[in-house]
Design an enzyme around this catalytic site. Structure first.
Site, PDB file in Angstrom:
ATOM      1  N   CYS A  20      64.141   2.924  31.475  1.00  0.00           N
ATOM      2  CA  CYS A  20      65.163   2.930  30.424  1.00  0.00           C
ATOM      3  C   CYS A  20      66.189   4.033  30.616  1.00  0.00           C
ATOM      4  O   CYS A  20      67.184   4.088  29.894  1.00  0.00           O
ATOM      5  CB  CYS A  20      64.500   3.044  29.055  1.00  0.00           C
ATOM      6  SG  CYS A  20      63.669   1.513  28.557  1.00  0.00           S
ATOM      7  N   GLY A 143      62.183 -18.395  34.464  1.00  0.00           N
ATOM      8  CA  GLY A 143      63.063 -17.251  34.603  1.00  0.00           C
ATOM      9  C   GLY A 143      64.204 -17.532  35.562  1.00  0.00           C
ATOM     10  O   GLY A 143      64.537 -18.692  35.847  1.00  0.00           O
ATOM     11  N   ASP A 231      61.775   0.796  18.235  1.00  0.00           N
ATOM     12  CA  ASP A 231      60.993   1.454  19.277  1.00  0.00           C
ATOM     13  C   ASP A 231      61.865   2.489  19.979  1.00  0.00           C
ATOM     14  O   ASP A 231      63.087   2.356  20.051  1.00  0.00           O
ATOM     15  CB  ASP A 231      60.360   0.469  20.261  1.00  0.00           C
ATOM     16  CG  ASP A 231      61.363  -0.405  20.989  1.00  0.00           C
ATOM     17  OD1 ASP A 231      62.541  -0.438  20.589  1.00  0.00           O
ATOM     18  OD2 ASP A 231      60.972  -1.076  21.952  1.00  0.00           O
TER      19      ASP A 231
END
Length: 356
Positions: A20, A143, A231
């Site tokens: 992240c 996907g 989160d």
């Protein structure tokens, strides 16, 4: 003739950032989104869009229920391909749990340097992601893949929620306490890994934290005194707490002494082992952070810790004070032993105040 390398490169050597920490800085992202000249289209059944930087989109499908949809992907934070796949998948599904949803299925997002990485390595990344979906009890139903310069992996997550139990990041109330589900410090440990100064115990702690599904979010959503959830990921604890404050129009107070940490991260931060994303985060929102007990210059290591990007970080819950014990028990029952009350929401401007 192009061929795969005889000695596979380290996954982290192929990416300019990891986990992240790859996120575009919040200030830059806000500027980019604000430049759209198209007016938003009204959709009566779109219950949550992009207005409050919430964790997922929510679309009503009947009077009781809504579909929750999210996507999350990034470049490697670790060199082990199976671990990378697990971390990325766990992180992606976290957005569903943060809204109180029950995951239904996932789709894979795959971008790989197909002539640089051995196909067996890529297969292990995919296998790691699928193993997390199996743990969550959902199918990895398909996907999309491309040949890319840097390795990228993540998921589209689809879930369902009872509308009455939907939790947002903009609905905290004055006097709510803040509960954090996971210890902090993933970005710093990943920086230490890249510098090859992270020991085996530190690596094990990082993997354990980043591959632990935030399943308690579904149970927490059923508690009426839980008012808001999100989160903690790429913008760090300060950034995501600030989103709670902005959404509610309240001041968020954080008690630094109450924060749970992954082992060794405070010592690493004191040595200056931090991510570049930490500085970008601070530049984006530091003007809306106030310090009590330490000035900004004196709290440099603490600033680095609080802006540290958390890959697959913990849930941040705003609940009524009398519900805090039940929230902590729900976390503990789910295996989150370090969950802790870290602050509260109070009347005041939309900012974060840190008691250092």
């Amino acid at each position: 003739m192009t061929s795969q390398a005889a000695t596979p490169p380290r996954l982290t050597s192929l990416s300019h950032g990891g986990g992240c920490g790859c996120k575009i800085a919040p200030g830059v992202l806000s500027s980019l989104l604000a430049q759209s000249s198209l007016p938003p289209m009204p959709f009566a059944d779109l219950l949550v869009g992009s207005e409050t930087a919430d964790d997922a989109a929510v679309y009503r499908i009947n009077e009781r229920q809504a579909i929750v949809a999210t996507t999350d992907f990034f470049m490697p934070i670790v060199d082990d391909p199976h671990d990378f796949g697990r971390i990325a998948a766990t992180n992606a599904l976290s957005d569903l749990y943060a809204m109180g949803a029950q995951p239904l299925m996932a789709l894979a997002i795959v971008g790989m340097p197909i002539n640089v990485l051995p196909h067996a390595t890529i297969a292990k990344i995919l296998e790691g992601g699928e193993s997390v979906c199996r743990e969550a009890g959902i199918p990895l139903a398909g996907g999309h893949s491309i040949d890319s310069v840097e390795p990228i992996y993540g998921l589209v997550g689809i879930g369902i929620v009872e509308i009455a139990q939907l939790k947002r990041n903009a609905t905290a109330c004055a006097n709510d306490v803040l509960v954090l589900g996971k210890p902090l410090g993933v970005g710093i440990l990943s920086a230490a890994l890249k510098k090859e100064v992270l020991d085996a115990a530190g690596y094990a702690a990082m993997i354990a934290a980043t591959t632990q599904l935030n399943r308690p979010g579904t149970a927490l959503a059923m508690l009426p005194q839980v008012h808001a959830m999100t989160d903690v990921t790429g913008f760090g604890l300060l950034g995501h707490t600030l989103e709670l404050a902005r959404g509610a129009g309240l001041t968020a107070q954080i008690d630094a002494a109450a924060l749970p940490w992954l082992p060794g991260v405070q010592a690493l931060a004191a040595r200056g082992i931090v991510t570049g994303a930490s500085g970008r985060n601070w530049a984006s929102y530091g003007a809306q952070v106030r310090w009590e007990g330490a000035d900004a210059e004196g709290a440099a290591p603490l600033r680095a810790l609080l802006t540290d990007p958390q890959t697959s970080g913990g849930l941040l819950v705003a609940c009524a004070p009398e519900a805090a014990a039940n929230v902590l028990k729900t976390f503990a029952d789910g295996g989150f032993a370090q969950a802790a009350v870290i602050g509260r929401m109070v009347q005041g401007p939309a900012e974060v105040r840190v008691r250092a």
